[in-house]
Design a protein around this motif. Structure first.
Motif, PDB file in Angstrom:
ATOM      1  N   UNK A  63       0.830  -1.204   0.000  1.00  0.00           N
ATOM      2  CA  UNK A  63       0.000   0.000   0.000  1.00  0.00           C
ATOM      3  C   UNK A  63       0.863   1.251   0.000  1.00  0.00           C
ATOM      4  N   UNK A  64       1.930   1.255   0.777  1.00  0.00           N
ATOM      5  CA  UNK A  64       2.805   2.429   0.837  1.00  0.00           C
ATOM      6  C   UNK A  64       3.438   2.694  -0.524  1.00  0.00           C
ATOM      7  N   UNK A  65       3.865   1.639  -1.214  1.00  0.00           N
ATOM      8  CA  UNK A  65       4.432   1.803  -2.559  1.00  0.00           C
ATOM      9  C   UNK A  65       3.390   2.385  -3.511  1.00  0.00           C
ATOM     10  N   UNK A  66       2.173   1.867  -3.443  1.00  0.00           N
ATOM     11  CA  UNK A  66       1.096   2.381  -4.304  1.00  0.00           C
ATOM     12  C   UNK A  66       0.727   3.813  -3.929  1.00  0.00           C
ATOM     13  N   UNK A  67       0.770   4.139  -2.642  1.00  0.00           N
ATOM     14  CA  UNK A  67       0.452   5.497  -2.207  1.00  0.00           C
ATOM     15  C   UNK A  67       1.477   6.490  -2.748  1.00  0.00           C
ATOM     16  N   UNK A  68       2.748   6.105  -2.785  1.00  0.00           N
ATOM     17  CA  UNK A  68       3.778   6.987  -3.353  1.00  0.00           C
ATOM     18  C   UNK A  68       3.493   7.269  -4.831  1.00  0.00           C
ATOM     19  N   UNK A  69       3.078   6.237  -5.554  1.00  0.00           N
ATOM     20  CA  UNK A  69       2.715   6.419  -6.963  1.00  0.00           C
ATOM     21  C   UNK A  69       1.490   7.336  -7.052  1.00  0.00           C
ATOM     22  N   UNK A  70       0.500   7.088  -6.209  1.00  0.00           N
ATOM     23  CA  UNK A  70      -0.710   7.922  -6.216  1.00  0.00           C
ATOM     24  C   UNK A  70      -0.375   9.382  -5.954  1.00  0.00           C
ATOM     25  N   UNK A  71       0.532   9.644  -5.015  1.00  0.00           N
ATOM     26  CA  UNK A  71       0.921  11.029  -4.729  1.00  0.00           C
ATOM     27  C   UNK A  71       1.488  11.708  -5.976  1.00  0.00           C
ATOM     28  N   UNK A  72       2.343  11.003  -6.696  1.00  0.00           N
ATOM     29  CA  UNK A  72       2.925  11.572  -7.923  1.00  0.00           C
ATOM     30  C   UNK A  72       1.839  11.793  -8.971  1.00  0.00           C
ATOM     31  N   UNK A  73       0.916  10.841  -9.088  1.00  0.00           N
ATOM     32  CA  UNK A  73      -0.170  10.966 -10.058  1.00  0.00           C
ATOM     33  C   UNK A  73      -1.110  12.115  -9.700  1.00  0.00           C
ATOM     34  N   UNK A  74      -1.375  12.310  -8.425  1.00  0.00           N
ATOM     35  CA  UNK A  74      -2.226  13.427  -7.985  1.00  0.00           C
ATOM     36  C   UNK A  74      -1.612  14.753  -8.393  1.00  0.00           C
ATOM     37  N   UNK A  75      -0.291  14.861  -8.277  1.00  0.00           N
ATOM     38  CA  UNK A  75       0.410  16.091  -8.668  1.00  0.00           C
ATOM     39  C   UNK A  75       0.207  16.350 -10.163  1.00  0.00           C
ATOM     40  N   UNK A  76       0.387  15.310 -10.965  1.00  0.00           N
ATOM     41  CA  UNK A  76       0.176  15.436 -12.417  1.00  0.00           C
ATOM     42  C   UNK A  76      -1.281  15.790 -12.703  1.00  0.00           C
ATOM     43  N   UNK A  77      -2.185  15.104 -12.022  1.00  0.00           N
ATOM     44  CA  UNK A  77      -3.622  15.319 -12.242  1.00  0.00           C
ATOM     45  C   UNK A  77      -4.022  16.766 -11.965  1.00  0.00           C
ATOM     46  N   UNK A  78      -3.630  17.284 -10.839  1.00  0.00           N
ATOM     47  CA  UNK A  78      -4.008  18.646 -10.469  1.00  0.00           C
ATOM     48  C   UNK A  78      -3.390  19.659 -11.434  1.00  0.00           C
ATOM     49  N   UNK A  79      -2.133  19.437 -11.809  1.00  0.00           N
ATOM     50  CA  UNK A  79      -1.494  20.343 -12.769  1.00  0.00           C
ATOM     51  C   UNK A  79      -2.190  20.331 -14.126  1.00  0.00           C
ATOM     52  N   UNK A  80      -2.827  19.209 -14.466  1.00  0.00           N
ATOM     53  CA  UNK A  80      -3.501  19.073 -15.757  1.00  0.00           C
ATOM     54  C   UNK A  80      -4.990  19.393 -15.698  1.00  0.00           C
ATOM     55  N   UNK A  81      -5.503  19.673 -14.504  1.00  0.00           N
ATOM     56  CA  UNK A  81      -6.934  19.948 -14.361  1.00  0.00           C
ATOM     57  C   UNK A  81      -7.785  18.693 -14.275  1.00  0.00           C
ATOM     58  N   UNK A  82      -7.145  17.576 -14.037  1.00  0.00           N
ATOM     59  CA  UNK A  82      -7.830  16.287 -13.897  1.00  0.00           C
ATOM     60  C   UNK A  82      -8.403  16.183 -12.479  1.00  0.00           C
ATOM     61  N   UNK A  83      -9.541  15.538 -12.339  1.00  0.00           N
ATOM     62  CA  UNK A  83     -10.164  15.349 -11.026  1.00  0.00           C
ATOM     63  C   UNK A  83      -9.605  14.108 -10.337  1.00  0.00           C
ATOM     64  N   UNK A  84      -9.793  14.032  -9.024  1.00  0.00           N
ATOM     65  CA  UNK A  84      -9.251  12.929  -8.206  1.00  0.00           C
ATOM     66  C   UNK A  84     -10.374  12.334  -7.370  1.00  0.00           C
ATOM     67  N   UNK A  85     -10.359  11.019  -7.231  1.00  0.00           N
ATOM     68  CA  UNK A  85     -11.283  10.335  -6.327  1.00  0.00           C
ATOM     69  C   UNK A  85     -10.584   9.103  -5.767  1.00  0.00           C
ATOM     70  N   UNK A  86     -10.502   9.027  -4.449  1.00  0.00           N
ATOM     71  CA  UNK A  86      -9.891   7.890  -3.769  1.00  0.00           C
ATOM     72  C   UNK A  86     -10.995   7.123  -3.053  1.00  0.00           C
ATOM     73  N   UNK A  87     -10.975   5.802  -3.150  1.00  0.00           N
ATOM     74  CA  UNK A  87     -12.010   4.960  -2.536  1.00  0.00           C
ATOM     75  C   UNK A  87     -11.388   3.912  -1.631  1.00  0.00           C
ATOM     76  N   UNK A  88     -11.948   3.794  -0.449  1.00  0.00           N
ATOM     77  CA  UNK A  88     -11.682   2.709   0.485  1.00  0.00           C
ATOM     78  C   UNK A  88     -12.951   2.513   1.308  1.00  0.00           C
ATOM     79  N   UNK A  89     -13.081   1.370   1.964  1.00  0.00           N
ATOM     80  CA  UNK A  89     -14.181   1.239   2.921  1.00  0.00           C
ATOM     81  C   UNK A  89     -14.033   2.312   4.011  1.00  0.00           C
TER      82      UNK A  89
END
Length: 189
Positions: A63-89
């Motif tokens: 999960x920590x490895x995937x979270x690091x990837x998600x953090x980088x992707x969120x940065x790209x997403x926000x810079x590009x105007x892309x929306x974000x949605x994270x799901x967990x129980x």
């Protein structure tokens, strides 16, 4: 739609490239559903069993490895105007992690909680499963669309445990179009 699933390692160069490519459009949604198996609401039951404890540590590490990837992707997403949605129980302990809270704060994500049974989630016997879900998102349309999805308390629930656990991982035929329609409405407005 670019899906990064168990078939494509999200931490691999290919996985990161494909996911980043999907985040480059203003009409995109970065939807993250990192496995919660390392800190589900049932983890505390198994953490005293040595073999289970080792598995839990492995799940948390992944999960920590995937979270690091998600953090980088969120940065790209926000810079590009892309929306974000994270799901967990809702009860996933990962929501309480400092690094997860920091990500939520950094990207101004807002939470919405809803119930699986109200979206047609059923167990292996066909009965409804309550499964409280939670999104953290920067898409107001998703929040609006899911904020009233609650159990009406007029039925018995199958327990999300044992054989029902795996079937609770997927999204229902009511869930998917509701989420997609909310996102589509957001990018079209």
């Amino acid at each position: 739609v670019i899906r990064i699933t168990e078939d494509i390692d999200a931490t691999s160069v290919e996985g990161i490239y494909l996911a980043a490519k999907g985040c480059l459009s203003k009409k995109s949604l970065l939807f993250a559903s990192i496995p919660c198996t390392g800190r589900s609401s049932f983890t505390h039951i198994n953490k005293h069993i040595p073999s289970a404890c080792k598995k839990i540590r492995g799940h948390v590490k992944a999960m920590i490895e995937l979270l690091h990837v998600l953090e980088a992707l969120c940065h790209i997403a926000v810079d590009s105007g892309c929306l974000i949605c994270i799901e967990w129980p809702t009860g996933c302990v990962y929501w309480r992690r400092r690094d997860v809270k920091a990500l939520i704060s950094r990207y101004n994500l807002v939470g919405v909680k809803f119930h699986g049974c109200a979206l047609g989630l059923t167990g292996v016997s066909g009965g409804p499963m309550f499964k409280p879900w939670k999104f953290m998102t920067n898409c107001p349309n998703i929040i609006k669309s899911f904020e009233t999805i609650r159990c009406d308390r007029r039925h018995q629930h199958e327990i999300v445990a044992g054989a029902n656990t795996k079937s609770s991982e997927g999204y229902t035929v009511d869930f998917v179009p509701k989420h997609h329609d909310a996102f589509s409405e957001a990018v079209e407005s």
